[in-house]
Enzyme design. Structure first.
Site, PDB file in Angstrom:
ATOM      1  N   SER A 107      66.726  38.680  88.991  1.00 27.08           N
ATOM      2  CA  SER A 107      65.805  39.264  89.976  1.00 27.08           C
ATOM      3  C   SER A 107      65.004  40.343  89.273  1.00 27.08           C
ATOM      4  O   SER A 107      65.495  40.965  88.317  1.00 27.08           O
ATOM      5  CB  SER A 107      66.600  39.896  91.122  1.00 27.08           C
ATOM      6  OG  SER A 107      65.760  40.709  91.919  1.00 27.08           O
ATOM      7  N   TYR A 136      73.073  45.288  94.429  1.00 24.47           N
ATOM      8  CA  TYR A 136      72.348  44.062  94.072  1.00 24.47           C
ATOM      9  C   TYR A 136      71.667  44.224  92.702  1.00 24.47           C
ATOM     10  O   TYR A 136      71.742  43.335  91.844  1.00 24.47           O
ATOM     11  CB  TYR A 136      71.313  43.774  95.166  1.00 24.47           C
ATOM     12  CG  TYR A 136      70.514  42.514  94.979  1.00 24.47           C
ATOM     13  CD1 TYR A 136      71.053  41.269  95.300  1.00 24.47           C
ATOM     14  CD2 TYR A 136      69.201  42.559  94.495  1.00 24.47           C
ATOM     15  CE1 TYR A 136      70.307  40.109  95.140  1.00 24.47           C
ATOM     16  CE2 TYR A 136      68.455  41.409  94.334  1.00 24.47           C
ATOM     17  CZ  TYR A 136      69.012  40.177  94.662  1.00 24.47           C
ATOM     18  OH  TYR A 136      68.262  39.044  94.501  1.00 24.47           O
TER      19      TYR A 136
END
Ligand code: NDP
Length: 249
Positions: free
Chosen positions: A144, A158
């Protein structure tokens, strides 16, 4: 001639579903793994089979070692030896400041995003490695932009999980480069999928898109194309590398 075999973890929706559909179009027999959403995974498989492709929906929690081993064994017996793995399954929990965040949540996110990717990569290497009689293969991990940029928003768990994916991509790529296996990663920016709703932020892409130089969110298919390219022979000299699919973020 038999088709190359791909496993897409979390293939029931979003980026995983788009990747499974495109992979089938490009000639792969595809295992569409899912956690809960059996009907969605079966719909992806039906779409592939209706178009003349070959696919299989298989349940399994990537964070559970026994599930991952059973998943790969089922693929071996039903589709053949895997030559492409897309480590796509991932979770995003609701936005939360670090001072509120407990360790149980951090562990949940690391379990799916990092341990899940590790377990699947390990099973793939055991089958693909020329050292163990395999014929090689390729792995793509879904990282990501959060690995590089943090947020947007408060998701330190995350971001940490995706930073670990980046490090694992480079480390594993070097370890298995001489065993016929390439390992790369794609870093999506903000993509229109349900992950934002599960993260407690439906409509998030619309809210953050003005911070994207291209002034729009991305589509799952735009990520899938990068994944398929990295898995293909066109990327035959790429390993330990990253493609950012982020509209310039
Ligand atoms: P979605 O939430 O739309 O889909 C997640 C998929 O993962 C579902 O198929 C879900 O299965 C599956 N899944 C979740 N946990 C597990 C598990 N433990 N075992 C097996 N499968 C599991 O996510 P996206 O398509 O948006 O994201 C895909 C990947 O891309 C993730 O790794 C994510 O972190 C990454 N990413 C996404 C971005 C975005 O903006 N969308 C941005 C950057 C990275 P089920 O349907 O059965 O629940």
């Amino acid at each position: 001639m038999s088709k190359p075999v791909m496993i897409v973890t979390g293939g029931s929706r979003g980026i995983g579903a788009a990747t499974a559909l495109l992979a089938a179009e490009r000639g792969y027999a595809v295992c569409v793994n899912y956690l809960h959403n059996r009907s969605a995974a079966e719909a992806v498989v039906a779409a592939i089979c209706d178009a003349g492709g070959e696919a299989l929906a298989l349940a399994g929690d990537v964070a559970v070692e026994a599930d991952v081993m059973a998943l790969f064994q089922s693929v071996d017996s039903q589709l053949g030896k895997v030559t492409a793995l897309v480590n796509n399954a991932g979770i995003l929990e609701r936005q939360m400041r670090v001072e509120e965040m407990d360790v149980a949540r951090l562990q949940r996110v690391l379990n799916t995003n990092v341990i899940g990717s590790f377990l699947c990569a390990r099973e793939a290497v055991r089958r693909m490695s020329t050292r163990f009689g395999g014929s090689g293969g390729a792995i793509v991990n879904l990282s990501s932009m959060a690995a590089k940029l943090g947020g947007p928003g408060e998701y330190v768990d995350y971001a940490a999980s995706k930073g670990a994916i980046d490090a694992m991509t480079v480390g594993l790529a070097k370890e298995v480069a001489d065993q016929g296996i390439r390992v790369n990663a794609v870093r999506p920016g903000v993509i229109y999928t349900e992950i934002h709703a599960s993260g407690g932020e439906p409509g998030r892409v619309e809210r953050v898109k003005d911070s994207v130089p291209m002034r729009r969110g991305g589509n799952a298919e735009e990520v899938a194309r990068a994944v398929l390219w990295l898995l293909s022979e066109e990327a035959s000299y790429c390993t330990g590398t990253f493609i950012d699919v982020s509209g310039g973020r």
